[in-house]
Enzyme design. Structure first.
Site, short mmCIF file in Angstrom:
data_model
loop_
_atom_site.label_atom_id
_atom_site.label_comp_id
_atom_site.label_asym_id
_atom_site.label_seq_id
_atom_site.Cartn_x
_atom_site.Cartn_y
_atom_site.Cartn_z
N ASP A 153 0.86 -1.20 0.00
CA ASP A 153 0.00 0.00 0.00
C ASP A 153 0.89 1.25 0.00
O ASP A 153 0.84 2.07 0.91
CB ASP A 153 -0.90 -0.04 1.24
CG ASP A 153 -2.00 1.00 1.20
OD1 ASP A 153 -2.14 1.69 0.17
OD2 ASP A 153 -2.72 1.13 2.21
N LYS A 208 0.87 3.81 -2.02
CA LYS A 208 0.18 5.06 -2.41
C LYS A 208 1.14 6.04 -3.07
O LYS A 208 1.36 7.15 -2.60
CB LYS A 208 -0.51 5.73 -1.23
CG LYS A 208 -1.61 4.89 -0.62
CD LYS A 208 -2.46 5.69 0.35
CE LYS A 208 -3.42 4.80 1.09
NZ LYS A 208 -2.77 3.95 2.11
N ASP A 230 3.53 10.71 -7.11
CA ASP A 230 4.48 11.68 -7.67
C ASP A 230 4.43 11.61 -9.20
O ASP A 230 3.64 10.86 -9.77
CB ASP A 230 5.88 11.36 -7.14
CG ASP A 230 6.70 12.63 -6.94
OD1 ASP A 230 6.70 13.47 -7.87
OD2 ASP A 230 7.32 12.78 -5.89
N1 5IU Z 1 -6.52 2.98 4.16
C1 5IU Z 1 -7.63 3.47 4.78
N2 5IU Z 1 -8.43 4.33 4.13
C2 5IU Z 1 -8.18 4.75 2.88
C3 5IU Z 1 -7.04 4.23 2.23
C4 5IU Z 1 -6.24 3.36 2.88
O1 5IU Z 1 -7.92 3.13 5.91
O2 5IU Z 1 -8.96 5.51 2.31
I1 5IU Z 1 -6.66 4.82 0.38
C5 5IU Z 1 -5.57 2.05 4.79
C6 5IU Z 1 -4.93 2.57 6.03
C7 5IU Z 1 -4.67 1.33 6.81
C8 5IU Z 1 -5.82 0.42 6.44
O3 5IU Z 1 -3.47 0.74 6.35
O4 5IU Z 1 -6.25 0.84 5.16
C9 5IU Z 1 -6.99 0.48 7.39
O5 5IU Z 1 -6.61 0.07 8.67
P1 5IU Z 1 -7.61 0.10 9.92
O6 5IU Z 1 -8.68 -0.96 9.62
O7 5IU Z 1 -6.77 -0.27 11.08
O8 5IU Z 1 -8.18 1.48 10.01
#
Ligand code: 5IU
Length: 453
Positions: free
Chosen positions: A295, A297, A300
């Site tokens: 992940d 993300k 750039d």
């Molecule tokens: N994550 C989010 N929301 C988003 C995006 C990514 O929560 O909009 I794009 C990621 C952040 C974390 C995981 O790594 O998903 C969610 O973890 P929790 O279930 O602990 O919140």
């Protein structure tokens, strides 16, 4: 306002319906042919029609009117003039320059828009228009059509939860014309038989495509693999293992591996990252049959993203099956990830106050649909069926955290967003028994999917 019957008789004189033997676009023969466009040649009848359509909507609440192009555009315009409700215009194709907007006019997110259609047959063009309008974050509840050809379109839309009002059905039109001797008994009978005998256009899915169906249309090997694992394991669960030591991560991967389709990683939070850790993780993934989803993300310009993807200490391109990327830098920036890694773009975020509004999401979807290496998007609402939907922010016991996260239940995201994969972080790794908890989420996710397919 003249009554419906009188209106029809006057409209008939304009040549809106013809009887004989017509070959339709679909190749089938039809004993009648309907074309409501000549109505725009009579301002009087167009006004009458618009008032009839507005009357059908008398109990509806709406803030915008939109006609399905092209035949319904003058009707929608007349309705707008008669009711003082603003009009928006849907393009048939994007301009290809400038803003590339599909909807022209002034509107705000969450406004309720009524749709106007001249003739409804299978309902397919309305479904397309609804998708375009909803992509702009507008709400569609009510649809008004002038003539129902009785071929399943109304049922299709009702099954999808929309209210459909129609001024005439074709059967009704035949009855009125027959009553006024504009059709012979024989002709009327022939048409009725045609209507009854004609197989209804099959009523399309009320809900969403299954993983089996998606597998048939997904061409990217990573998307295919993910769907195959989902079906084998009866799981749509991705565990987001946001822990900071490699030992902890490997332990969690081992414990939850049987329940999940992928582990989502933030490799840059691992304090003791090493190539041994990567190979151990790859071994567990192979043994337990799940994918590795970094992940990262990326956000750039293409050149920098490519360096971040291939170089540095993590060398993501060497081991990740899937990665996440923003599309903020435009379509070119996504190409740098190549063809073999499955790219999941960020179309919409789960956090409070995110800047990924409806317009942003629509643009992210457009880029994603055109890119050959994008398998889906992260989003918090429906996507076109061609893209897989990944939804984070899922938790069965909490509604959010103190840092902006907003949680939904698996049930809600499958029902309302038609999500394909849920991403669960703290719900699993922060619990005292991650394995049991992963099984709970697997089961909840799978049952919610089953209930909506
Ligand atoms: N994550 C989010 N929301 C988003 C995006 C990514 O929560 O909009 I794009 C990621 C952040 C974390 C995981 O790594 O998903 C969610 O973890 P929790 O279930 O602990 O919140």
């Amino acid at each position: 306002m003249i009554n419906k019957e009188e209106f029809l008789l006057k409209a008939y004189k304009l040549g809106i319906i013809k009887f004989g033997d017509f070959t339709l676009k679909s190749g089938i023969h039809s004993p009648f042919y309907v074309d409501l466009r000549p109505l725009a040649s009579s301002p009087e009848l167009l006004r009458e029609l618009s008032n009839h359509l507005l009357y059908l909507l008398k109990d509806s609440q709406y803030e915008l009117i939109c006609g399905v192009p092209y035949a319904a555009l003058p009707m929608a315009t007349a309705m707008s003039l008669e009711s003082d409700v603003p009009l928006i215009v849907k393009r048939k194709e994007s301009k290809g320059y400038g803003t590339k907007k599909m909807l022209e006019g002034i509107f705000e997110e969450n406004q309720v828009c009524v749709l106007v259609e001249d003739v409804i047959t299978s309902g397919k063009s309305l479904v397309e228009t609804i998708e375009e309008v909803e992509k702009e974050a507008l709400k569609v509840k009510d649809i008004v059509v002038v003539l129902d050809r009785q071929q399943g379109g109304i049922e299709l839309l009702k099954n999808r939860g929309y209210n459909v009002f129609h001024l005439f059905s074709i059967g009704e039109v035949i009855d009125i014309l027959y009553k006024h001797s504009l059709l012979s008994a024989e002709e009327a009978k022939k048409i009725k038989e045609f209507l009854e005998g004609k197989p209804m256009v099959s009523i399309q899915k009320v809900t969403r495509s299954s993983y089996e169906e998606k597998l048939k249309v997904q061409t990217h090997p990573v998307a295919q693999k993910l769907l195959q694992i989902a079906m084998q394991k009866e799981s749509n669960l991705i565990a987001s293992l946001d822990v900071t030591s490699s030992a902890e991560l490997l332990d969690l991967a081992e414990k939850t591996g049987d329940q999940i389709v992928a582990v989502k990683l933030h490799t840059d939070i691992i304090s003791d990252f090493s190539s041994e850790y990567v190979s151990e993780l790859k071994n567990i993934a192979k043994e337990k049959n799940f994918l590795l989803f970094e992940d990262r993300k990326f956000g750039d310009i293409g050149n920098t993203q490519q360096l971040q993807f291939e170089k540095g200490i993590y060398k993501i391109s060497e081991w990740a099956d899937m990665i996440t990327s923003h599309v903020i830098a435009g379509a070119e920036s996504v190409k740098v990830f190549g063809e073999t890694t499955g790219v999941v773009t960020i179309a919409e975020m789960s956090s409070k106050g995110t800047l990924t509004d409806g317009a942003y999401k629509a643009k992210a979807i457009e880029i994603s649909e055109k890119a050959g290496n994008v398998i889906g998007c992260v989003a918090q609402s429906k996507l076109p069926e061609t893209l897989l939907l990944f939804t984070p922010g899922v938790n069965m016991t909490s509604s959010g955290d103190s840092k902006g996260q907003q949680f939904n239940t698996p049930e809600k995201v499958f029902k309302e967003y038609h999500t394909d994969f849920i991403i669960v972080g703290r719900g699993i790794y922060a619990s005292s028994d991650p394995q049991a908890e992963a099984e709970k989420y697997r089961k909840a996710g799978w049952e919610s999917y089953k209930n909506n397919v």
